[in-house]
Design a protein around this motif. Sequence first.
Motif, mmCIF file in Angstrom:
data_model
loop_
_atom_site.group_PDB
_atom_site.id
_atom_site.type_symbol
_atom_site.label_atom_id
_atom_site.label_comp_id
_atom_site.label_asym_id
_atom_site.label_seq_id
_atom_site.Cartn_x
_atom_site.Cartn_y
_atom_site.Cartn_z
ATOM 1 N N SER A 157 0.852 -1.194 0.000
ATOM 2 C CA SER A 157 0.000 0.000 0.000
ATOM 3 C C SER A 157 0.887 1.243 0.000
ATOM 4 O O SER A 157 2.040 1.200 0.447
ATOM 5 C CB SER A 157 -0.912 0.009 1.226
ATOM 6 N N TYR A 163 -8.588 -2.008 8.499
ATOM 7 C CA TYR A 163 -7.608 -1.089 9.094
ATOM 8 C C TYR A 163 -7.103 -0.063 8.078
ATOM 9 O O TYR A 163 -6.942 1.113 8.404
ATOM 10 C CB TYR A 163 -6.410 -1.878 9.633
ATOM 11 N N ILE A 164 -6.833 -0.522 6.858
ATOM 12 C CA ILE A 164 -6.275 0.355 5.823
ATOM 13 C C ILE A 164 -6.989 0.087 4.500
ATOM 14 O O ILE A 164 -7.200 -1.075 4.126
ATOM 15 C CB ILE A 164 -4.759 0.107 5.624
ATOM 16 N N THR A 185 -5.337 -1.427 -0.285
ATOM 17 C CA THR A 185 -4.172 -2.295 -0.089
ATOM 18 C C THR A 185 -4.287 -3.518 -0.998
ATOM 19 O O THR A 185 -5.372 -3.857 -1.487
ATOM 20 C CB THR A 185 -4.073 -2.781 1.363
ATOM 21 N N LYS A 197 0.985 3.170 6.987
ATOM 22 C CA LYS A 197 0.462 2.284 8.014
ATOM 23 C C LYS A 197 0.568 0.809 7.634
ATOM 24 O O LYS A 197 0.464 -0.061 8.488
ATOM 25 C CB LYS A 197 -0.999 2.633 8.301
ATOM 26 N N SER A 198 0.758 0.552 6.339
ATOM 27 C CA SER A 198 0.880 -0.846 5.904
ATOM 28 C C SER A 198 2.113 -1.502 6.508
ATOM 29 O O SER A 198 2.211 -2.734 6.569
ATOM 30 C CB SER A 198 0.938 -0.924 4.370
ATOM 31 N N ASP A 201 0.069 3.732 1.745
ATOM 32 C CA ASP A 201 -0.109 4.222 3.113
ATOM 33 C C ASP A 201 1.000 3.664 4.005
ATOM 34 O O ASP A 201 1.253 2.454 4.024
ATOM 35 C CB ASP A 201 -1.475 3.771 3.646
#
Length: 261
Positions: free
Chosen positions: A69, A134-135, A138, A73-74, A71
């Motif tokens: 991803s 969560y994300i 992805t 956060k991945s 992001d």
Amino acid sequence: MRTLLILKKTGLVIFLAAIILSSCVPMKRIRYLQDPKDKKEETKADFQKPEFTEYLVHKGDNLYIRVNSLDDKSNYFDKAGDISNYYTEAGIYLNSYTVNDSGYVEFPLIGKVMVNNLTIERIQRQLQEKVNEYIKNTVVIVKLANFRVSMVGEFNNPGKYVIYQDKINIFEAISMAGDMTDFAKRNKVLLVRQSEKGVKTYRINLNDYSILESDYYYLMPNDLVYVEPLKGKQFAFSEFPYVLILTTITTTLLLLNYFNQ
């Protein structure tokens, strides 16, 4: 006396001829996918594609799982490991997730995920749904990290081979092992297949066209293919024995000359 000498010469020639002939392996034992025995029968050209049974993940298997991803956060889903060694066989193993005795894998943030007796595709969809909580945006990648087959017996390069694809047929595996030797018993190849219930064995005839439609045309992870040698291997030669034939002829001529004296 003359008759005795002739009998000795004849016996010697027959003996030497037998040795030479024993070194030859019939072509019908070497060729794969042979024509039907009945030559009047037309050789089949079209074969029904064998059904490919997807592998079901078992306890003790290792899964390579990665979340891609844009992001940052991945990164929470990345397993700690040697990133510089990520794409080597050892790196993939160290960064993989082992299916425990209860059939679960422990995945970051998500926790325990049941994967036992599921296909790789089903596991990927299941993880994708959980990660999406969560994300967003992805892509979850799931691969079997321990897809290996063992080729033992009458192969030019026997050994254990790692498979970097979703499926492989038996002829592809044979080519990886450098093909079979001339002394391989191709009509009685032993396939040893593991499962959660134990080990099963199957006999495969690679001389027969029917293997192309067989349930055992495709190999499964951890399959072992064993090829027995022909019974006469100890009396045979791996290459055509030109030196032996020349030596035999020379020896025969010398012996005949000796008996004629």
